[in-house]
Design a protein around this motif. Structure first.
Motif, PDB file in Angstrom:
ATOM      1  N   MET A 149       0.850  -1.188   0.000  1.00  0.00           N
ATOM      2  CA  MET A 149       0.000   0.000   0.000  1.00  0.00           C
ATOM      3  C   MET A 149       0.883   1.234   0.000  1.00  0.00           C
ATOM      4  SD  MET A 149      -3.097  -1.338   0.164  1.00  0.00           S
ATOM      5  CE  MET A 149      -4.211  -0.042   0.682  1.00  0.00           C
ATOM      6  N   SER A 150       0.537   2.224  -0.818  1.00  0.00           N
ATOM      7  CA  SER A 150       1.319   3.452  -0.892  1.00  0.00           C
ATOM      8  C   SER A 150       0.839   4.438   0.161  1.00  0.00           C
ATOM      9  CB  SER A 150       1.212   4.069  -2.284  1.00  0.00           C
ATOM     10  OG  SER A 150      -0.137   4.375  -2.581  1.00  0.00           O
ATOM     11  N   LEU A 151       1.585   5.552   0.282  1.00  0.00           N
ATOM     12  CA  LEU A 151       1.221   6.569   1.254  1.00  0.00           C
ATOM     13  C   LEU A 151      -0.072   7.271   0.842  1.00  0.00           C
ATOM     14  CD1 LEU A 151       4.578   8.406   2.056  1.00  0.00           C
ATOM     15  CD2 LEU A 151       3.251   6.960   3.597  1.00  0.00           C
ATOM     16  N   PRO A 152      -0.931   7.591   1.803  1.00  0.00           N
ATOM     17  CA  PRO A 152      -2.060   8.471   1.491  1.00  0.00           C
ATOM     18  C   PRO A 152      -1.542   9.879   1.225  1.00  0.00           C
ATOM     19  CG  PRO A 152      -1.949   8.056   3.845  1.00  0.00           C
ATOM     20  CD  PRO A 152      -0.902   7.187   3.213  1.00  0.00           C
ATOM     21  N   VAL A 212     -11.873   8.606   1.336  1.00  0.00           N
ATOM     22  CA  VAL A 212     -11.527   9.914   1.901  1.00  0.00           C
ATOM     23  C   VAL A 212     -11.685   9.864   3.418  1.00  0.00           C
ATOM     24  CG1 VAL A 212     -12.051  12.390   1.910  1.00  0.00           C
ATOM     25  CG2 VAL A 212     -12.325  11.062  -0.200  1.00  0.00           C
ATOM     26  N   ALA A 213     -10.771  10.546   4.117  1.00  0.00           N
ATOM     27  CA  ALA A 213     -10.861  10.707   5.567  1.00  0.00           C
ATOM     28  C   ALA A 213     -10.552  12.159   5.901  1.00  0.00           C
ATOM     29  CB  ALA A 213      -9.896   9.773   6.289  1.00  0.00           C
ATOM     30  N   VAL A 214     -10.966  12.593   7.067  1.00  0.00           N
ATOM     31  CA  VAL A 214     -10.719  13.970   7.502  1.00  0.00           C
ATOM     32  C   VAL A 214     -10.266  13.946   8.961  1.00  0.00           C
ATOM     33  CG1 VAL A 214     -11.741  16.247   7.944  1.00  0.00           C
ATOM     34  CG2 VAL A 214     -12.378  14.969   5.882  1.00  0.00           C
ATOM     35  N   PHE A 215      -9.176  14.661   9.250  1.00  0.00           N
ATOM     36  CA  PHE A 215      -8.750  14.854  10.636  1.00  0.00           C
ATOM     37  C   PHE A 215      -9.354  16.148  11.138  1.00  0.00           C
ATOM     38  CE2 PHE A 215      -5.955  16.678  13.866  1.00  0.00           C
ATOM     39  CZ  PHE A 215      -5.959  15.642  14.796  1.00  0.00           C
ATOM     40  N   LEU A 246     -15.373   6.643   6.257  1.00  0.00           N
ATOM     41  CA  LEU A 246     -16.560   5.847   5.976  1.00  0.00           C
ATOM     42  C   LEU A 246     -16.178   4.386   5.750  1.00  0.00           C
ATOM     43  CD1 LEU A 246     -18.415   8.198   3.452  1.00  0.00           C
ATOM     44  CD2 LEU A 246     -18.809   7.985   5.911  1.00  0.00           C
ATOM     45  N   ALA A 247     -17.023   3.488   6.259  1.00  0.00           N
ATOM     46  CA  ALA A 247     -16.870   2.070   5.945  1.00  0.00           C
ATOM     47  C   ALA A 247     -17.725   1.701   4.731  1.00  0.00           C
ATOM     48  CB  ALA A 247     -17.259   1.220   7.145  1.00  0.00           C
ATOM     49  N   THR A 248     -18.886   2.368   4.616  1.00  0.00           N
ATOM     50  CA  THR A 248     -19.760   2.178   3.451  1.00  0.00           C
ATOM     51  C   THR A 248     -20.470   3.497   3.159  1.00  0.00           C
ATOM     52  OG1 THR A 248     -21.639   1.517   4.831  1.00  0.00           O
ATOM     53  CG2 THR A 248     -20.213  -0.242   4.022  1.00  0.00           C
ATOM     54  N   GLY A 249     -20.906   3.681   1.914  1.00  0.00           N
ATOM     55  CA  GLY A 249     -21.742   4.811   1.555  1.00  0.00           C
ATOM     56  C   GLY A 249     -21.000   6.084   1.228  1.00  0.00           C
ATOM     57  N   LEU A 261      -7.109   8.375   0.887  1.00  0.00           N
ATOM     58  CA  LEU A 261      -6.598   7.056   1.223  1.00  0.00           C
ATOM     59  C   LEU A 261      -6.313   6.229  -0.030  1.00  0.00           C
ATOM     60  CD1 LEU A 261      -9.202   6.321   4.048  1.00  0.00           C
ATOM     61  CD2 LEU A 261      -6.831   7.048   4.366  1.00  0.00           C
ATOM     62  N   ASP A 262      -5.416   5.277   0.114  1.00  0.00           N
ATOM     63  CA  ASP A 262      -5.084   4.358  -0.976  1.00  0.00           C
ATOM     64  C   ASP A 262      -6.052   3.177  -0.906  1.00  0.00           C
ATOM     65  OD1 ASP A 262      -3.895   2.906  -2.977  1.00  0.00           O
ATOM     66  OD2 ASP A 262      -2.226   2.206  -1.741  1.00  0.00           O
ATOM     67  N   ARG A 263      -7.169   3.288  -1.643  1.00  0.00           N
ATOM     68  CA  ARG A 263      -8.188   2.228  -1.651  1.00  0.00           C
ATOM     69  C   ARG A 263      -7.951   1.311  -2.837  1.00  0.00           C
ATOM     70  NH1 ARG A 263     -14.366   3.798  -2.549  1.00  0.00           N
ATOM     71  NH2 ARG A 263     -13.633   3.731  -4.707  1.00  0.00           N
ATOM     72  N   ARG A 264      -7.881   0.003  -2.593  1.00  0.00           N
ATOM     73  CA  ARG A 264      -7.677  -0.984  -3.657  1.00  0.00           C
ATOM     74  C   ARG A 264      -8.992  -1.697  -3.950  1.00  0.00           C
ATOM     75  NH1 ARG A 264      -2.051  -1.912  -4.057  1.00  0.00           N
ATOM     76  NH2 ARG A 264      -1.074   0.065  -3.420  1.00  0.00           N
ATOM     77  N   ASP A 265      -9.464  -1.581  -5.200  1.00  0.00           N
ATOM     78  CA  ASP A 265     -10.748  -2.159  -5.596  1.00  0.00           C
ATOM     79  C   ASP A 265     -10.551  -3.365  -6.506  1.00  0.00           C
ATOM     80  OD1 ASP A 265     -13.067   0.071  -4.926  1.00  0.00           O
ATOM     81  OD2 ASP A 265     -11.114   0.997  -5.315  1.00  0.00           O
ATOM     82  N   ASP A 266     -11.418  -4.368  -6.365  1.00  0.00           N
ATOM     83  CA  ASP A 266     -11.486  -5.466  -7.332  1.00  0.00           C
ATOM     84  C   ASP A 266     -12.931  -5.972  -7.382  1.00  0.00           C
ATOM     85  OD1 ASP A 266     -11.885  -7.164  -5.142  1.00  0.00           O
ATOM     86  OD2 ASP A 266      -9.797  -7.809  -5.074  1.00  0.00           O
ATOM     87  N   ASP A 267     -13.166  -7.105  -8.077  1.00  0.00           N
ATOM     88  CA  ASP A 267     -14.546  -7.557  -8.260  1.00  0.00           C
ATOM     89  C   ASP A 267     -15.183  -8.068  -6.963  1.00  0.00           C
ATOM     90  OD1 ASP A 267     -13.002  -9.807  -7.990  1.00  0.00           O
ATOM     91  OD2 ASP A 267     -13.592 -10.712  -9.917  1.00  0.00           O
ATOM     92  N   ARG A 268     -14.388  -8.194  -5.902  1.00  0.00           N
ATOM     93  CA  ARG A 268     -14.933  -8.607  -4.604  1.00  0.00           C
ATOM     94  C   ARG A 268     -15.353  -7.430  -3.735  1.00  0.00           C
ATOM     95  NH1 ARG A 268      -9.767 -11.556  -2.523  1.00  0.00           N
ATOM     96  NH2 ARG A 268      -8.977  -9.629  -3.455  1.00  0.00           N
ATOM     97  N   GLY A 269     -14.799  -6.241  -4.025  1.00  0.00           N
ATOM     98  CA  GLY A 269     -15.056  -5.077  -3.183  1.00  0.00           C
ATOM     99  C   GLY A 269     -13.824  -4.200  -3.111  1.00  0.00           C
ATOM    100  N   PHE A 270     -13.444  -3.765  -1.896  1.00  0.00           N
ATOM    101  CA  PHE A 270     -12.260  -2.928  -1.770  1.00  0.00           C
ATOM    102  C   PHE A 270     -11.539  -3.235  -0.462  1.00  0.00           C
ATOM    103  CE2 PHE A 270     -15.388  -0.237   0.491  1.00  0.00           C
ATOM    104  CZ  PHE A 270     -14.673   0.135   1.613  1.00  0.00           C
TER     105      PHE A 270
END
Length: 466
Positions: free
Chosen positions: A1-4, A106-109, A76-79, A19-28
């Protein structure tokens, strides 16, 4: 995983993290919080202690605007959501706003003092957040009306169509009179010469002498509102170097110089304040060369009980996430000290004998205050720094001679003696005597690298005597 990646916003301290989100046909998959990587991109080491999840069944749920007394890392975990934030802190940016749409990448501090709110844009949205203080029952915090016209947040779903709790429908409007003040500064050991210097330099700070707050007293510690403070300056210490060699003094030295700092380090971890602690050249055996002097990463090698207790205190404070340890030497301030003693002897016509084989630099309390303010204001990296006034290292005899000359006496009126001879005289009178490091010169390179330039000790001496 790369740096955010990190993006700043108009609200100081509020940052967006991609964030570094990795997606495939199963989800992320994503690393939602990875401390090492987050620090690498510039997030503060805010020390989360609790993870909360707010599940929202329906699109249009709108929560806030809430200003809880802790830092938050929201994601977020979903949505998807529309997030909105309002600076509720005192200062130029009071009332400033920022908003954006967020998905699971995306995340926010959110720093404490910033109002937090969101509106769900999809059904089944799971909003998750880390906080760095445990939730406490009965806690009160400022809130702001979602429809406040001053901040004028442009909600994607009109509030008339949104799902809002009864409580959030009655939040007040923006009021400068309720702006959240910055967390306060606490000065411990305010009765000593260093503590008095800090009390004068930080007039808005809360100050406590040991009789007012003894951090070795568990009951007093438990009753004190530590969460109100952003910075704690620990100027409390046991400094009776020779008496520390006695049975009674050893216990007192370890209580003040080890138990107290260790307690403060634990409190700093729990409440997130920055701990500034002051240490001593006595943590070293004095065998380093004069140039550059003792380095911050030099192995600790104390000779006596006082030095051993200060060294143990340094180690304890190092466990606080946000800490500065300022090791210093030969402190001179408001009160009884070597310079005032020599000035008094000069005025009385006395010609003293002073040790000439101990070498170091004076440190005036004003210089310690100035350096501390610099480290805090410049956001210098946390850790240990050496600090004294500048100029060449001098022996105690040379310093005494400088005081005599500035008092109208001749430098020749101060004779020299060795530490061994001086110790022999003290011990012959039945008094305790602690071993001294013969070289107390500290390297100043590390603190200079932060942009701080120590003032020459003789320049400061001239001002002090004047």
């Amino acid at each position: 995983m790369s740096l955010p990646s990190l993006e700043t916003t108009p609200i100081p301290g509020l940052v967006v993290v991609r964030l570094d989100r990795r997606d495939d046909d199963r989800g992320f998959f994503k690393e939602n919080w990875q401390r090492e990587k987050m620090l690498a991109i510039g997030l503060p080491d805010f020390g989360p202690v609790q993870n909360n999840v707010s599940f929202n069944s329906d699109r249009g749920v709108t929560r806030g605007i809430h200003t809880e007394p802790w830092d938050k890392f929201v994601s977020l975990a979903t949505g998807r959501i529309f997030g909105a934030w309002v600076d509720m802190r005192e200062g130029e940016t009071f009332g400033a706003t920022f908003s954006l749409e967020m998905d699971t990448s995306v995340a926010v501090f959110v720093p404490r003092g910033v109002g937090n709110s969101y509106q769900t844009l999809e059904d089944a949205t799971a909003y998750t957040y880390l906080v760095n203080e445990h939730w406490r029952p009965g806690i009160a915090y400022p809130a702001l009306a979602l429809s406040d016209p001053t901040v004028a947040i442009e909600w994607p779903i009109p509030l008339t169509e949104a799902i809002i709790s009864e409580k959030d429908q009655h939040n007040p409007s923006l009021d400068p009179g309720t702006a959240i003040p910055a967390r306060k500064v606490l000065v411990l050991g305010a009765g000593g010469q260093l503590g008095r210097a800090f009390a004068e330099a930080f007039p808005a700070a809360d100050t406590r002498t040991r009789s007012e707050l003894d951090v070795t007293d568990a009951a007093a510690v438990a009753d004190f509102p530590w969460h109100d403070y952003g910075v704690v300056l620990n100027a409390a210490a046991y400094t009776a170097v020779d008496v520390a060699e006695t049975a009674e003094g050893r216990v007192a030295a370890w209580a003040a110089n080890v138990t107290g700092p260790a307690t403060l380090a634990g409190l700093a971890r729990q409440h997130g304040f920055t701990l500034v602690h002051f240490s001593s050249d006595y943590v070293f055996d004095g065998t380093a060369g004069l140039e550059p002097g003792h380095l911050e990463d030099e192995a600790l090698s104390p000779l006596g009980v006082y030095g051993q207790s200060k060294a143990a205190g340094d180690v304890a404070v190092g466990l606080a996430p946000r800490h500065y340890v300022l090791r210093t030497s030969w402190v001179i301030g408001d009160g009884k000290n070597f310079v005032r003693t020599m000035q008094s002897l000069a005025e009385k016509g006395v010609s003293p004998s002073v040790v000439d084989d101990q070498v170091g630099r004076l440190t005036f309390t004003g210089e310690l205050v100035r350096a501390t303010q610099h480290l805090l204001d410049s956001d210098a990296p946390f850790g240990t720094y050496h600090l004294s006034n500048g100029g060449p290292a001098m022996s105690w005899r040379e310093i005494a001679q400088a005081v005599f000359e500035r008092s109208g006496r001749s430098a020749d009126d101060v004779s020299g003696t060795s530490t061994a001879a001086y110790a022999e005289g003290v011990l012959a009178q039945g008094n305790p005597f602690a071993p001294r490091p013969l070289n107390s010169a500290l390297s100043l390179d590390k603190i200079r690298a932060t942009g701080f330039e120590p003032e020459d000790a003789l320049v400061a001496l001239d001002r002090y005597l004047a």
